[in-house]
Structure formats: C-alpha cells, structure tokens
Enzyme design. Structure first.
Site, PDB file in Angstrom:
ATOM      1  CG  LEU A 247      27.479 -63.820  38.201  1.00 15.33           C
ATOM      2  CD1 LEU A 247      26.524 -62.801  38.810  1.00 15.33           C
ATOM      3  CD2 LEU A 247      27.956 -64.800  39.263  1.00 15.33           C
ATOM      4  CB  THR A 250      25.701 -58.101  36.666  1.00 15.15           C
ATOM      5  OG1 THR A 250      25.514 -59.427  37.170  1.00 15.15           O
ATOM      6  CG2 THR A 250      24.573 -57.761  35.704  1.00 15.15           C
ATOM      7  CB  CYS A 251      29.495 -60.730  38.773  1.00 11.10           C
ATOM      8  SG  CYS A 251      30.553 -61.169  40.156  1.00 11.10           S
ATOM      9  CE  LYS A 252      30.846 -56.358  33.317  1.00  9.04           C
ATOM     10  NZ  LYS A 252      30.161 -57.035  32.194  1.00  9.04           N
TER      11      LYS A 252
END
Length: 338
Positions: A247, A250-252
C-alpha cells in the site's frame, strides 16, 4: 448562535414535482411538505433560517440527481439545466445563498469543464456529487473517481481552489439486488449511505488521489460516514499491515494526515453531542462544519441541538461558521459577525 452556515441543503427542479412526490413517499411521513420545501428557494428556507439563526446556505441538487442517469448526454444536459436554474434563483441573495455545481460524472474532462464554468461564470463554491455515477447500457455499471483517469478533474478542482462534497446516493442495479433488496430498511441513512461513500473516500486515499493532488478538499456529510469511528483500526491496518504488503506505493501519508489536510466532515443529519465530541477528538474541531441536511432533516432539530450543545465557545464558533468561512472564502453575509 446567529450566522450559522449550512452546506448540505437540497433543492429540486419544480418541473419534476410528481417524481419528487413519488420519491418522498418512499421515506417521508409527510410527502407534500417535503415537495413544498425542496422546490422552494427564497421563501420557506429564509423563514426557517431567520427563525433558527442560519445566516448562509449553500444549496445543492437533491440525491440521487444526475448520478442516477446513465445516459451521458442526458446527464450532462440535466446538470447544465440545474446549474443555470439555481444560479438564476440565488443571484439576488448573495448575502444568504451560495451553490454547489451539479455535475455529470461520466467523463472527467466534461465534468471539469462544467465545474469551471459554474465557478467562473456563477461564483459557485464547489460541487456536490452523489457518490458513483451510474453508467453502462442498462445503468448497472458504476464509475468511481478514485483512479488516475480522473486526475484532470481533480486538478481542475484544486486549480479553482474549491472543494467537492461527496454525498451518498441509493444503491442501484445488481448491487441493490444482491445486497439490499432483502434488507430494504437499511437503505439510506441507517447503513447504505455510509457504506457507499466510505468505500469511495477510502478508495481515493489508497489509490493516491490526495497524494497526486495534495491541496484537494473533500467534504463528507453525516459526521464522516462512519470513517472517524474506525480511524484507529484503519490507521493500524494501513500502517502496520497493508503498507508492508505494498500500500505504501500508492498511499504516502497516514489516514489521520489525510483527514487533517484534505477531508472535512459535517454534522448533516447527525445531531448527537456525544458523537460530535468523539469526532472532535478523532478529527479535530478545525475540520468539522455545521450542516442540516434540509429538507430531509429539519431546521429545529439541527439548530436547536447545536445551539444547546455543551461545547466550548471557540469550538462551537469554528464548527458553526468560522471553518466554513475559511474553506469557502466567504465575505459578509447575514449575521456573519454576530
């Protein structure tokens, strides 16, 4: 409190009165009053607002609205009609009303162009979209806006510096038949609304929409469509499990950071001081906005509850009006400095 701002306040086109009456019969104990209230702009609403201390209302087209129309050309034509109609209705009352654009979400470039037209021509304060767009030859497909193909739309929203209100709509087609048909009393506020919007919002988080558009502002009604109540668990699984599995690509940032920087919640249709206090502890009073959800909910239920709620005066003023003033860059309106 005088000068409250409300921003999940619905209207309908008068030419759809019979459809509105039929729709109201599915949820309202008084369909005729609902029809009168939702098709009125400048009389009943103003009377309620004056009585209950609401100085400014941001109006939006009622759900499911254009998101229920799966023919792209028909959806776009209706969106333009709605936007032109409400612009004409409120143009003489800038001290009392603003509006959210209605958008067909079949095509990101077309949606972006209509949003820009409404903001630049009419001064609309953003857009309200009723969750996913019905699409496909029989209306059974759903268009989400949480992937890179919608970046042109989100870039337009951030360039214009206006928020998008992600509002629910009823489940339809195969989804309705499989999940909700045997559980029809759970459709709407009891469960399905939060189910749909929370999926869409967390999809935007995990698919990187806010990382690609860090200034984007999204508003969720009904005290956050259940997400604040799962904040610890979401954060735990994102940070301690999912990011280890990929994850992180795409999810910083963390879910709490997205709520601090990109996501707002409103009190629309959720008039519980206990719940509001919980959301203040999880989300913070700086990201909460007063709203009513009129005419599906009433001015007295919302306003009498909020005015009597035992909150410190700083937080009450923030939630009641100051946060919305800042988000929408509002000037003077009725009782704005009260």
């Amino acid at each position: 409190m005088l000068g409250k701002i409300a921003l999940e306040e619905a209207f309908a086109l008068p030419r759809f009165e019979e459809k509105t009456r039929w729709w109201a019969s599915l949820f309202s104990t008084d369909p005729e009053t609902h029809v009168k209230e939702i098709t009125d702009i400048n009389k009943i609403r103003i009377e309620h607002a004056d009585k209950y201390g609401v100085g400014y209302q941001i109006l939006s087209y009622t759900a499911p609205g254009v998101q229920d129309i799966w023919d792209p050309a028909e959806a776009q034509a209706l969106a333009v009609e709605i936007n032109d109609y409400i612009a004409e209705q409120i143009k003489g009352r800038p001290d009392r009303f603003g509006a959210f654009a209605t958008l067909s979400m079949h095509n990101p470039e077309e949606a972006a162009a209509e949003l820009r037209r409404c903001v630049e021509k009419y001064g609309f304060l953003g857009a309200l979209v009723n969750d996913t767009q019905r699409a496909g030859p029989d209306g059974d497909d759903m268009i989400f806006y949480d992937n890179a193909s919608w970046d042109v739309f989100w870039k337009t929203a951030t360039d214009l510096d206006v928020p998008l209100y992600l509002h629910p709509r009823n489940p339809t087609g195969t989804i309705y038949n499989k999940l909700w048909a045997d559980r029809k009393w759970l459709v709407g506020p009891p469960l399905s609304f939060a189910h749909g919007v929370s999926l869409h919002t967390l999809g935007m988080v995990t698919n990187g929409v806010f990382d690609r558009h860090p200034k984007l502002q999204i508003i969720l009604g009904h005290l956050g469509e259940h997400i604040p109540f799962d904040m610890w668990r979401i954060n735990h699984w994102f940070e301690d499990r999912k990011k280890v599995l990929g994850l992180a690509e795409t999810c910083k940032r963390t879910i709490r950071e997205y709520f601090a920087d990109n996501i707002w919640i409103t009190t629309s249709g959720h008039f519980s001081t206990t719940t509001l206090n919980f959301c203040m502890s999880e989300v913070g009073s700086d990201r909460i906005l007063f709203s009513i959800d009129y005419p599906f909910e009433t001015f007295p239920d919302a306003c009498e509850w909020f005015d009597a709620a035992e909150l410190n005066l700083v937080d009450k003023r923030k939630i009641g009006k100051d946060n919305a003033k800042k988000l929408f860059k509002l000037g003077a309106y009725k009782d704005s400095e009260a």
